[in-house]
Design a protein around this motif. Sequence first.
Motif, PDB file in Angstrom:
ATOM      1  N   GLU A 148       2.831  14.527  -8.531  1.00 42.04           N
ATOM      2  CA  GLU A 148       3.892  15.532  -8.503  1.00 42.04           C
ATOM      3  C   GLU A 148       4.453  15.769  -9.912  1.00 42.04           C
ATOM      4  OE1 GLU A 148       6.732  14.206  -5.696  1.00 42.04           O
ATOM      5  OE2 GLU A 148       5.500  14.670  -3.921  1.00 42.04           O
ATOM      6  N   SER A 175       0.825  -1.206   0.000  1.00 45.03           N
ATOM      7  CA  SER A 175       0.000   0.000   0.000  1.00 45.03           C
ATOM      8  C   SER A 175       0.854   1.249   0.000  1.00 45.03           C
ATOM      9  CB  SER A 175      -0.931  -0.021   1.212  1.00 45.03           C
ATOM     10  OG  SER A 175      -1.690   1.168   1.280  1.00 45.03           O
ATOM     11  N   GLU A 176       1.932   1.208   0.752  1.00 43.81           N
ATOM     12  CA  GLU A 176       2.827   2.357   0.805  1.00 43.81           C
ATOM     13  C   GLU A 176       3.486   2.606  -0.541  1.00 43.81           C
ATOM     14  OE1 GLU A 176       5.487   1.584   3.977  1.00 43.81           O
ATOM     15  OE2 GLU A 176       4.046   2.106   5.571  1.00 43.81           O
ATOM     16  N   HIS A 177       3.920   1.538  -1.213  1.00 44.87           N
ATOM     17  CA  HIS A 177       4.538   1.681  -2.538  1.00 44.87           C
ATOM     18  C   HIS A 177       3.529   2.249  -3.535  1.00 44.87           C
ATOM     19  CE1 HIS A 177       8.352   0.076  -1.461  1.00 44.87           C
ATOM     20  NE2 HIS A 177       7.896  -1.151  -1.180  1.00 44.87           N
ATOM     21  N   THR A 178       2.290   1.748  -3.498  1.00 48.06           N
ATOM     22  CA  THR A 178       1.261   2.238  -4.423  1.00 48.06           C
ATOM     23  C   THR A 178       0.980   3.720  -4.182  1.00 48.06           C
ATOM     24  OG1 THR A 178       0.276   0.038  -4.475  1.00 48.06           O
ATOM     25  CG2 THR A 178      -1.078   1.869  -5.236  1.00 48.06           C
ATOM     26  N   ALA A 223       3.962  10.313  -6.698  1.00 51.95           N
ATOM     27  CA  ALA A 223       4.994  10.693  -7.674  1.00 51.95           C
ATOM     28  C   ALA A 223       4.360  11.116  -9.007  1.00 51.95           C
ATOM     29  CB  ALA A 223       5.960   9.528  -7.886  1.00 51.95           C
ATOM     30  N   GLU A 224       3.291  10.409  -9.408  1.00 52.64           N
ATOM     31  CA  GLU A 224       2.611  10.740 -10.639  1.00 52.64           C
ATOM     32  C   GLU A 224       1.963  12.124 -10.553  1.00 52.64           C
ATOM     33  OE1 GLU A 224      -0.994   8.962 -13.466  1.00 52.64           O
ATOM     34  OE2 GLU A 224      -0.272   7.876 -11.697  1.00 52.64           O
ATOM     35  N   GLN A 263       3.032   5.865  -2.856  1.00 53.96           N
ATOM     36  CA  GLN A 263       4.202   6.641  -3.279  1.00 53.96           C
ATOM     37  C   GLN A 263       4.223   6.835  -4.800  1.00 53.96           C
ATOM     38  OE1 GLN A 263       7.564   4.590  -1.709  1.00 53.96           O
ATOM     39  NE2 GLN A 263       7.178   5.230   0.432  1.00 53.96           N
ATOM     40  N   ASP A 264       3.844   5.772  -5.536  1.00 48.25           N
ATOM     41  CA  ASP A 264       3.795   5.891  -7.001  1.00 48.25           C
ATOM     42  C   ASP A 264       2.748   6.921  -7.426  1.00 48.25           C
ATOM     43  OD1 ASP A 264       5.765   4.003  -7.107  1.00 48.25           O
ATOM     44  OD2 ASP A 264       4.388   2.320  -7.520  1.00 48.25           O
ATOM     45  N   ARG A 265       1.579   6.869  -6.746  1.00 48.11           N
ATOM     46  CA  ARG A 265       0.521   7.822  -7.078  1.00 48.11           C
ATOM     47  C   ARG A 265       0.949   9.257  -6.792  1.00 48.11           C
ATOM     48  NH1 ARG A 265      -3.301   8.999 -10.521  1.00 48.11           N
ATOM     49  NH2 ARG A 265      -5.055  10.174  -9.588  1.00 48.11           N
TER      50      ARG A 265
END
Length: 254
Positions: free
Chosen positions: A216, A204-207, A213-214, A209-211
């Motif tokens: 941003e 969940s944390e990785h997902t 990042a997108e 973070q990806d969101r």
Amino acid sequence: MAHPFSKGWKYLTASLDRKIEENADPLVQIQQASDAAHEQHEKIRRQATEVIGNKNQLEMKLHRLLGEQEQLQQKARQALELAGQASAPEDVRELEQAAEIYATQLVSVEQDLERTQQLHGQAEAAAREASAQVQQSEARLREQMAQIEQLRSQVQQTKMQEASAETVQQMQQVNPDRDVPSLDQVREKIERRYANALGAQELSEHTMQDRMAEIEANATDFKAQQRLDAIRAELGQGNTKQQQLEQPDGESEH
């Protein structure tokens, strides 16, 4: 030649006695030994009592015979004195006959007294020996009772140790209940669920973070486009590209 039945019977009784001895309760045997020791001591006391009682009876007879001896001596003396004082021949003869009778009785009493004195001497020796045997028996009984108490204490301690050893052995032989999960199984299940929860949290944390990042990245592109439009506006080209983008296909500028 011994009869086969007699030999078999002796063997059977010997075997039975051995089995009884092996299976006998030590405390019961100790109590039997204690009862036998007390019974033996009481038997010695009863025998000593009879011996001392015989001595006492002879002493009472001696006192009685001594009293009779004294009385007969006194009566014979009085009869002789009266015979010496009497004047009539018939009185003298009668008093002398009475003195002879007293003398005959006195001889019989003295003979009985002599025999009784001999018996009393023997009875006194027997009574002293009986008293000594009773004292020895009492000392022996006290010693036996001390040994019996020590044996009884040892038997009780041995039974306690045997009971403790049996309890420990039974505890060692206790098997876990197969219908109830073991501690290791419960621990493994909890750790597996916890690990899965950690994995889900990491995913969940990785997902997220990806969101982020997108988002941003999109914000950065938007800002860059705004900045580029501002630069074009400064160069007088502010609306050129915008107009090109808004102009329909096939139309030309006039």
